[in-house]
Structure formats: C-alpha cells, structure tokens
Write a protein that holds these residues in place. Sequence first.
Motif, PDB file in Angstrom:
ATOM      1  N   VAL A 126      34.044  43.746  34.307  1.00 28.97           N
ATOM      2  CA  VAL A 126      34.475  44.195  33.052  1.00 28.97           C
ATOM      3  C   VAL A 126      36.129  43.716  33.343  1.00 28.97           C
ATOM      4  N   CYS A 127      36.859  43.970  34.403  1.00 29.11           N
ATOM      5  CA  CYS A 127      37.978  43.800  34.524  1.00 29.11           C
ATOM      6  C   CYS A 127      38.343  42.321  34.332  1.00 29.11           C
ATOM      7  N   SER A 128      37.661  41.376  34.964  1.00 32.93           N
ATOM      8  CA  SER A 128      37.870  39.998  34.765  1.00 32.93           C
ATOM      9  C   SER A 128      37.421  39.610  33.756  1.00 32.93           C
ATOM     10  N   SER A 129      36.783  40.282  32.703  1.00 34.17           N
ATOM     11  CA  SER A 129      36.511  39.564  31.508  1.00 34.17           C
ATOM     12  C   SER A 129      37.550  39.475  30.532  1.00 34.17           C
ATOM     13  N   ASP A 130      38.672  40.157  30.705  1.00 35.99           N
ATOM     14  CA  ASP A 130      39.980  40.120  29.732  1.00 35.99           C
ATOM     15  C   ASP A 130      41.201  40.399  30.323  1.00 35.99           C
ATOM     16  N   ILE A 131      42.306  39.779  30.399  1.00 39.55           N
ATOM     17  CA  ILE A 131      43.704  40.143  30.991  1.00 39.55           C
ATOM     18  C   ILE A 131      43.906  41.469  30.462  1.00 39.55           C
ATOM     19  N   GLN A 132      43.592  41.933  29.252  1.00 36.99           N
ATOM     20  CA  GLN A 132      44.104  43.260  28.643  1.00 36.99           C
ATOM     21  C   GLN A 132      43.265  44.344  29.631  1.00 36.99           C
ATOM     22  N   PHE A 133      41.892  43.998  29.918  1.00 33.77           N
ATOM     23  CA  PHE A 133      41.337  45.080  30.807  1.00 33.77           C
ATOM     24  C   PHE A 133      41.822  45.076  32.329  1.00 33.77           C
ATOM     25  N   ALA A 134      42.251  43.796  32.557  1.00 31.52           N
ATOM     26  CA  ALA A 134      42.616  43.773  34.026  1.00 31.52           C
ATOM     27  C   ALA A 134      43.898  44.576  34.233  1.00 31.52           C
ATOM     28  N   LEU A 135      44.805  44.662  33.256  1.00 33.28           N
ATOM     29  CA  LEU A 135      46.198  45.336  33.497  1.00 33.28           C
ATOM     30  C   LEU A 135      45.858  46.906  33.159  1.00 33.28           C
ATOM     31  N   LEU A 150      44.159  32.720  38.893  1.00 32.32           N
ATOM     32  CA  LEU A 150      44.788  31.534  38.775  1.00 32.32           C
ATOM     33  C   LEU A 150      45.178  31.352  37.067  1.00 32.32           C
ATOM     34  N   ALA A 151      44.221  31.901  36.488  1.00 34.88           N
ATOM     35  CA  ALA A 151      44.352  31.638  34.879  1.00 34.88           C
ATOM     36  C   ALA A 151      45.352  32.842  34.519  1.00 34.88           C
ATOM     37  N   ASN A 152      45.579  33.794  35.275  1.00 36.55           N
ATOM     38  CA  ASN A 152      46.279  34.815  34.694  1.00 36.55           C
ATOM     39  C   ASN A 152      47.473  35.263  35.787  1.00 36.55           C
ATOM     40  N   LEU A 153      48.313  34.493  35.832  1.00 37.09           N
ATOM     41  CA  LEU A 153      49.370  34.371  36.996  1.00 37.09           C
ATOM     42  C   LEU A 153      50.202  35.596  36.874  1.00 37.09           C
ATOM     43  N   VAL A 154      50.268  36.572  35.621  1.00 37.97           N
ATOM     44  CA  VAL A 154      50.713  38.108  35.644  1.00 37.97           C
ATOM     45  C   VAL A 154      49.997  38.878  36.515  1.00 37.97           C
ATOM     46  N   LEU A 155      49.068  38.743  36.941  1.00 35.69           N
ATOM     47  CA  LEU A 155      48.200  39.522  37.998  1.00 35.69           C
ATOM     48  C   LEU A 155      48.654  39.306  39.655  1.00 35.69           C
ATOM     49  N   LEU A 156      49.708  38.462  39.825  1.00 40.19           N
ATOM     50  CA  LEU A 156      50.212  38.187  40.990  1.00 40.19           C
ATOM     51  C   LEU A 156      50.156  39.253  42.044  1.00 40.19           C
ATOM     52  N   THR A 157      50.967  40.432  41.619  1.00 39.27           N
ATOM     53  CA  THR A 157      51.021  41.580  42.283  1.00 39.27           C
ATOM     54  C   THR A 157      49.855  42.570  42.518  1.00 39.27           C
ATOM     55  N   ALA A 158      48.707  42.239  41.508  1.00 39.14           N
ATOM     56  CA  ALA A 158      47.750  43.386  41.434  1.00 39.14           C
ATOM     57  C   ALA A 158      46.925  43.015  42.787  1.00 39.14           C
ATOM     58  N   ASN A 159      46.261  44.205  43.305  1.00 38.65           N
ATOM     59  CA  ASN A 159      45.468  44.206  44.554  1.00 38.65           C
ATOM     60  C   ASN A 159      44.228  43.337  44.368  1.00 38.65           C
ATOM     61  N   GLY A 160      43.777  43.132  43.128  1.00 37.50           N
ATOM     62  CA  GLY A 160      42.608  42.222  43.161  1.00 37.50           C
ATOM     63  C   GLY A 160      42.902  40.727  43.277  1.00 37.50           C
ATOM     64  N   CYS A 161      44.224  40.586  43.174  1.00 40.22           N
ATOM     65  CA  CYS A 161      44.552  38.804  43.492  1.00 40.22           C
ATOM     66  C   CYS A 161      45.263  38.773  44.734  1.00 40.22           C
ATOM     67  N   LYS A 162      45.520  39.591  45.497  1.00 38.15           N
ATOM     68  CA  LYS A 162      46.424  39.262  46.573  1.00 38.15           C
ATOM     69  C   LYS A 162      45.959  38.170  47.716  1.00 38.15           C
ATOM     70  N   GLN A 163      44.633  38.132  47.827  1.00 38.05           N
ATOM     71  CA  GLN A 163      43.928  37.212  48.767  1.00 38.05           C
ATOM     72  C   GLN A 163      44.348  35.645  47.960  1.00 38.05           C
ATOM     73  N   PHE A 164      44.668  35.519  46.770  1.00 38.04           N
ATOM     74  CA  PHE A 164      44.979  34.338  46.097  1.00 38.04           C
ATOM     75  C   PHE A 164      46.451  33.926  45.855  1.00 38.04           C
ATOM     76  N   LYS A 165      47.197  34.988  46.592  1.00 34.45           N
ATOM     77  CA  LYS A 165      48.878  34.727  46.363  1.00 34.45           C
ATOM     78  C   LYS A 165      49.343  33.464  46.482  1.00 34.45           C
ATOM     79  N   THR A 166      48.903  32.919  47.816  1.00 30.68           N
ATOM     80  CA  THR A 166      49.469  31.569  47.967  1.00 30.68           C
ATOM     81  C   THR A 166      49.089  30.575  46.944  1.00 30.68           C
ATOM     82  N   ALA A 171      50.709  27.561  41.876  1.00 30.05           N
ATOM     83  CA  ALA A 171      50.467  26.957  40.587  1.00 30.05           C
ATOM     84  C   ALA A 171      51.431  27.080  39.578  1.00 30.05           C
ATOM     85  N   ASP A 172      52.774  27.398  39.775  1.00 27.17           N
ATOM     86  CA  ASP A 172      53.747  27.698  39.052  1.00 27.17           C
ATOM     87  C   ASP A 172      54.987  27.589  39.747  1.00 27.17           C
TER      88      ASP A 172
END
Length: 183
Positions: A126-135, A150-166, A171-172
């Motif tokens: 559910v959380c990965s279905s839409d950025i609004q849910f993810a936030l 990678l499609a939602n760079l605003v999640l850079l500091t989110a726990n669920g994206c830490k492993q993809f920080k690099t 990407a930007d």
Amino acid sequence: MLSYQIFFYLTTGLLAANALPQVKLLSKLPKNPIETPAPDVWAWGVHPNGLGYKARNGLSVDQCFKNPNLIDTPACKFPAEVCIEYPEFASRSVCAGNTYPADVCASSIVFAKTEGCAGTEYSAEVCSSDIQFALLDGCSDAIYPKKFCLANLVLLTANGCKQFKTDMCAADVKLAESENCAG
C-alpha cells in the motif's frame, strides 16, 4: 380627565396581561429514557397541555442528503458506514469523529488522510502504491522497492529507502550536492 384616561389604559393593560395563561416551559429528561445516552441524543420538553415530546439533536442522514446546504453544519453527522459508501464526504466535517477499518484506510488516500485512520499501519504494498501513502506516518516502517525510491527522490531520508541512498543521490545532480547525500 387625562390622568383618568391614562390610569384606565394602564390598569386595563395590566389586567389583560395577567389574564393570559402563563406557560412555564422546562426541558426535562424522563426518568427512564428510551435510548441511551439520552441527554446527548434527544431533546425533551413538557408541553403546557401535559403532552411530552421528543426531538433529535440533529437531522437524519436522509434529511441531510435532501438538503445538501446543511451537510457541513453541526446538524448533520454521518455514521462511518455512510462515509465509506460515499467517500466524497470522508474528509468533510460531516464525517469527522468516525473511525475506519484498516482496509478502508488502505483503499484510498482520501480515507488515509482522515483522523479516522490515524494510527493505521499500512503494508509495504500500500505504501509503495502512491507517494502520498508513502509520506504518511503509517508507512514509516515500510521497506520500498528500488524503483519506487528512485521515482520518488523526496523519500531519500525515509527508512524504507535508506538502502538505495547512493542510487538516489546519483539520480539527481542537485540532490547529490545536498546535505542529505553528503558523506
């Protein structure tokens, strides 16, 4: 002569006013109310002829639908079932105070953002279905797929994206120069 006329009109007026029946209207709660909690749901009164009456402290759902201009007033209050059936009202005051089941909260971002869904934990799907849910707070522990991060760079500091920080920082260019990508 004038003083007698004034005296006559004043006494006639006072006598006429006292001759009218004086009605004492008091609202009272019956000893054994039909519904509980009676004080919050019904208004009770005693009619001068001895007949009692009762009136709801608001309008029925049907009356609110027939008078849409009253929907956002304190007179209208929809139960959760009606708000679920008509989601366009979920974020309005008519549905405030309702609590919704987790599956309803996960079904729509409109519901997820209401106070009735506060504290609901959502699945990673559910959380990965839409950025609004993810936030939402209910997604703070979700682990997201790399493509979503990678499609939602605003999640850079989110726990669920830490492993993809690099990868996210790469990407930007502006993001790569930011404080969040440093170190």
